[in-house]
Design a protein around this motif. Structure first.
Motif, short mmCIF file in Angstrom:
data_model
loop_
_atom_site.label_atom_id
_atom_site.label_comp_id
_atom_site.label_asym_id
_atom_site.label_seq_id
_atom_site.Cartn_x
_atom_site.Cartn_y
_atom_site.Cartn_z
N UNK A 126 94.25 45.92 21.96
CA UNK A 126 95.80 45.39 21.73
C UNK A 126 96.83 46.42 21.86
N UNK A 127 97.82 46.52 22.45
CA UNK A 127 98.75 47.37 22.40
C UNK A 127 100.18 46.93 22.39
N UNK A 128 100.87 47.27 21.30
CA UNK A 128 102.27 46.67 21.10
C UNK A 128 103.39 47.04 22.12
N UNK A 129 103.81 46.10 22.50
CA UNK A 129 104.96 46.47 23.62
C UNK A 129 106.29 46.43 23.26
N UNK A 130 106.65 46.03 21.96
CA UNK A 130 107.79 45.91 21.36
C UNK A 130 108.07 44.55 20.89
N UNK A 131 107.31 43.69 21.31
CA UNK A 131 107.81 42.13 21.14
C UNK A 131 106.41 41.72 20.51
N UNK A 132 105.14 41.93 21.40
CA UNK A 132 103.87 41.49 20.92
C UNK A 132 102.93 42.19 21.68
N UNK A 133 101.81 41.92 21.30
CA UNK A 133 100.53 42.81 21.74
C UNK A 133 100.01 42.47 22.97
N UNK A 134 100.09 43.25 23.86
CA UNK A 134 99.38 43.25 25.34
C UNK A 134 97.69 43.77 25.03
N UNK A 135 96.93 43.27 26.24
CA UNK A 135 95.60 43.52 26.43
C UNK A 135 95.83 44.62 27.37
N UNK A 136 95.47 45.85 26.86
CA UNK A 136 95.60 47.09 27.71
C UNK A 136 94.07 47.75 27.84
N UNK A 137 93.80 48.46 29.01
CA UNK A 137 92.59 49.25 29.24
C UNK A 137 92.92 50.65 28.89
N UNK A 138 92.46 51.09 27.73
CA UNK A 138 92.80 52.55 27.35
C UNK A 138 91.46 53.42 27.51
N UNK A 139 91.71 54.48 27.87
CA UNK A 139 90.81 55.60 28.09
C UNK A 139 90.96 56.73 27.08
N UNK A 140 89.86 56.96 26.28
CA UNK A 140 89.81 57.97 25.10
C UNK A 140 89.94 59.48 25.88
N UNK A 141 90.71 60.43 25.45
CA UNK A 141 90.52 61.92 26.04
C UNK A 141 90.43 62.88 25.08
N UNK A 142 89.52 63.71 25.00
CA UNK A 142 89.35 64.76 24.36
C UNK A 142 89.41 66.30 24.76
N UNK A 143 90.57 66.90 24.42
CA UNK A 143 90.78 68.03 25.12
C UNK A 143 90.41 69.41 24.09
N UNK A 144 89.40 70.18 24.30
CA UNK A 144 89.25 71.22 23.66
C UNK A 144 90.00 72.37 24.15
N UNK A 145 90.34 73.26 23.44
CA UNK A 145 91.23 74.53 23.78
C UNK A 145 90.91 75.78 22.84
N UNK A 146 91.27 76.83 23.63
CA UNK A 146 91.05 77.95 22.98
C UNK A 146 92.33 78.37 22.12
N UNK A 147 92.09 78.49 20.88
CA UNK A 147 93.12 78.56 19.79
C UNK A 147 93.82 79.84 19.99
N UNK A 148 92.94 80.95 20.59
CA UNK A 148 93.88 82.07 20.75
C UNK A 148 94.80 82.19 21.92
N UNK A 149 94.73 81.24 22.62
CA UNK A 149 95.74 81.29 23.93
C UNK A 149 96.55 79.93 23.66
N UNK A 150 96.03 78.84 23.21
CA UNK A 150 96.83 77.43 23.16
C UNK A 150 96.99 77.20 21.60
N UNK A 151 98.40 76.86 21.29
CA UNK A 151 98.53 76.18 20.12
C UNK A 151 98.56 74.75 19.91
N UNK A 152 98.73 74.10 18.88
CA UNK A 152 98.15 72.80 18.77
C UNK A 152 99.45 71.81 19.26
#
Length: 456
Positions: free
Chosen positions: A408-434
Motif C-alpha cells: 500500500x502506497x499513500x498517494x496523498x488522499x488514500x492508499x493505492x496497491x502498487x508493485x514495489x521493487x527492493x533495490x540494494x546498492x553497495x558502493x565503494x565509500x572511498x569514491x562515493x559518499x552517502x
C-alpha cells in the motif's frame, strides 16, 4: 593416416601468455566439437580451449605450465570423417580403436578439484599440509596470522598474483605483500611463494607486522573435527567457487562497503513488460532488461559510479558495459553485456538470454567477463526483501535486486496497491559518499517508475 588439422586457441580477449593448468585429453582420445582440450587460467578467469570439430586427438602440442595466446596451436586432430575411413592400401594397418569417449577427462574444468593442478615443490610440503592436519596437531601447524595494513589496501599496492596463487599462499599462511614477484610485470608465481616459504623455514623470512601499528592481525582459521559431533560429508569446491571465493574475500576486505536501500514503483513498468512479451513471444523479456537500461541512465547522470580507482587517480569511463551475475551449478559468474547504451530492450533481452545460457553451459570465455563498468545481481526470481551485494572490483558499485511485492502506497488522499521493487546498492565509500548513493538510487527508482525518463 589422413591429414591432421590444428586446434588453436580462440579469441580470449586481451589476455596473452595465459598458462596451461590442466590437460583434459590425451593422444588417442575421441573428442566432440566444443569439447575442452586444455584449461587455461588467467588473472581473471579459467577457460577451456575447445575442439573445433569432431575427431581423434593425435598429438598434444602443449604441456602444463606452457603459456598460450590467441592462435597458439594446442593439438593436432584427425577429423572424424577421415578417422572413420580405413586406409585403402593396408586395411589391416588402420589405427586401433580410440578409447571410448566416456573414458576421456570431464570437459568442465570448473568441476575438477584443485588436486588436478600441478603439485607444489617438495620443500614447502609440510606447510602446505598444515590446513589438512588432524586437530590434535593444529596448534603446532596452524597458519600464521595474516596482517592487513590500511595503506596496503589501495589498488596500486595490491600484490599482483592470480587467484590460484592467492589460494596457494593462503593455504601456506603467506602474506603476499611480503613476496617479491619474479614473473612478467612483477607477477607473483607459485614458485615465488615456495621460495618465500623455504626462506622463512631457513630463518630468512621477512617479519610480519604485529599489532599496535594500525594493522590487523588475523588469528588462524579454527580447526574442528566435525565428525566428533555427527555424520559429515566432505565435497570439494568447484574451480569457479575457489576463484570467485578468493575474489569476493579480497573485495570484501579491501573495499569499504556501504549499502543504500530503496524501493522502486514498477507497476506501470511490469504492465508494459507483459505487453511487450505478448507481442514478442520468441523473446523472453525479463525485468532485468529494464534494470539494465535504467542503470545506464543513472550511470550517465552520475559518472562517478562508472569509474575505477587506479592508485591515486579515478578513471571515468565513457562506455557502458553492464555485468550480470548468473547463478550456475558450479558457482556464480558475471558475464558482461557490452555497449548497453546502444541497444534496445528487445536486443538486450535476446543477448541476456544467450549469455545466460552460455554461462550455464560453461562456455564463457575470459573475454565474456572483461570490461564491466557496473554489475547487477538479481535475486528477484528467488525471494528476499534486501541484501548486501559485494562489489566486483575494480568497479565501484553493484546493484542488488530482490523480489517485488504489492504494497500500500499513500498517494496523498488514500492508499493505492502498487508493485514495489527492493533495490540494494553497495558502493565503494572511498569514491562515493552517502548523499551521492542516495541520489543514484532515487533517480534509478524514478526511471523504473516512469520509463519515459529514458528518452530524456
Amino acid at each position: 593416416m589422413a591429414e591432421l588439422k590444428e586446434a588453436r586457441v580462440p579469441d580470449i580477449g586481451d589476455d596473452k601468455d595465459v598458462p596451461v593448468i590442466e590437460l583434459l585429453v590425451q593422444p588417442g582420445d575421441v573428442v566432440k566439437k566444443d569439447q575442452g582440450l586444455v584449461t587455461l587460467e588467467s588473472d581473471k578467469a579459467t577457460m577451456e580451449v575447445p575442439a573445433p570439430f569432431d575427431g581423434i586427438v593425435r598429438e598434444l602440442k602443449v604441456k602444463v605450465g606452457d603459456e598460450l595466446s590467441e592462435g597458439s596451436v594446442v593439438a593436432l586432430i584427425e577429423p572424424a570423417v577421415a578417422a572413420a575411413a580405413p586406409p585403402p592400401a593396408k586395411p589391416a594397418a588402420a589405427p586401433a580403436p580410440a578409447p571410448a569417449p566416456a573414458a576421456a577427462p570431464a570437459p568442465a574444468a570448473v568441476a575438477r578439484p584443485e588436486s588436478a593442478a600441478p603439485a607444489p615443490a617438495p620443500a614447502p610440503a609440510k606447510p602446505a599440509e598444515a590446513p589438512r592436519a588432524a586437530s590434535a596437531e593444529a596448534p603446532s601447524r596452524s597458519s600464521p596470522p595474516v596482517s592487513f595494513d590500511a595503506d596496503a589496501l589501495m589498488p596500486a599496492k595490491v600484490p599482483h598474483a592470480s587467484p590460484a596463487v592467492r589460494l596457494f599462499a593462503r593455504e601456506l599462511g603467506v602474506d603476499l605483500s611480503q613476496v617479491t614477484g619474479s614473473a612478467r610485470a612483477g607477477r607473483i608465481s607459485k614458485e615465488d611463494v615456495q621460495a618465500f616459504v623455504k626462506s622463512a623455514l631457513a630463518g630468512g623470512g621477512a617479519p610480519r607486522a604485529t599489532g599496535g601499528g594500525g594493522g590487523l592481525d588475523l588469528i588462524p582459521w579454527p580447526k574442528v573435527d566435525f565428525a566428533k559431533f555427527g555424520p559429515v560429508e566432505s565435497k570439494p569446491l568447484s574451480r569457479i567457487q575457489k576463484l570467485s571465493g578468493a575474489n569476493l574475500a579480497r573485495n570484501w576486505a579491501m573495499i569499504p562497503h556501504v549499502t543504500q536501500f530503496d524501493d522502486a514503483d514498477i507497476t506501470e513498468m511490469e504492465a508494459f513488460r507483459k505487453k511487450l512479451g505478448e507481442e514478442n513471444k520468441d523473446t523472453k523479456v525479463t525485468p532485468l532488461v529494464f534494470l539494465i537500461k535504467a542503470a545506464v541512465a543513472a550511470l550517465k547522470k552520475y559518472p562517478a559510479f562508472n569509474a575505477s580507482l587506479d592508485g591515486d587517480n579515478l578513471v571515468l569511463k565513457k562506455y557502458f558495459h553492464i555485468g550480470i551475475a548468473v547463478d550456475t551449478p558450479d558457482g556464480l559468474v558475471v558475464p558482461v553485456i557490452r555497449d548497453a547504451d546502444r541497444k534496445g530492450l528487445l536486443e538486450l533481452a535476446k543477448e541476456l538470454g544467450e549469455i545466460s545460457a552460455k554461462a550455464r553451459d560453461k562456455k564463457l570465455t575470459s573475454a565474456d567477463m572483461q570490461g564491466g563498468c557496473f554489475s547487477i545481481s538479481s535475486l528477484g526470481g528467488i525471494g528476499g526483501t534486501a541484501f548486501t551485494p559485494i562489489i566486483n572490483a575494480p568497479e565501484v558499485a553493484i546493484l542488488g535486486v530482490s523480489r517485488s511485492a504489492m504494497k500500500p502506497v499513500w498517494n496523498g488522499k488514500d492508499f493505492d496497491a502498487r508493485l514495489m521493487l527492493p533495490l540494494s546498492l553497495s558502493y565503494d565509500h572511498r569514491v562515493i559518499d552517502g548523499a551521492a548513493a542516495a541520489r543514484f538510487t532515487a533517480y534509478l527508482a524514478q526511471v523504473l517508475g516512469d520509463l519515459r525518463r529514458l528518452l530524456l
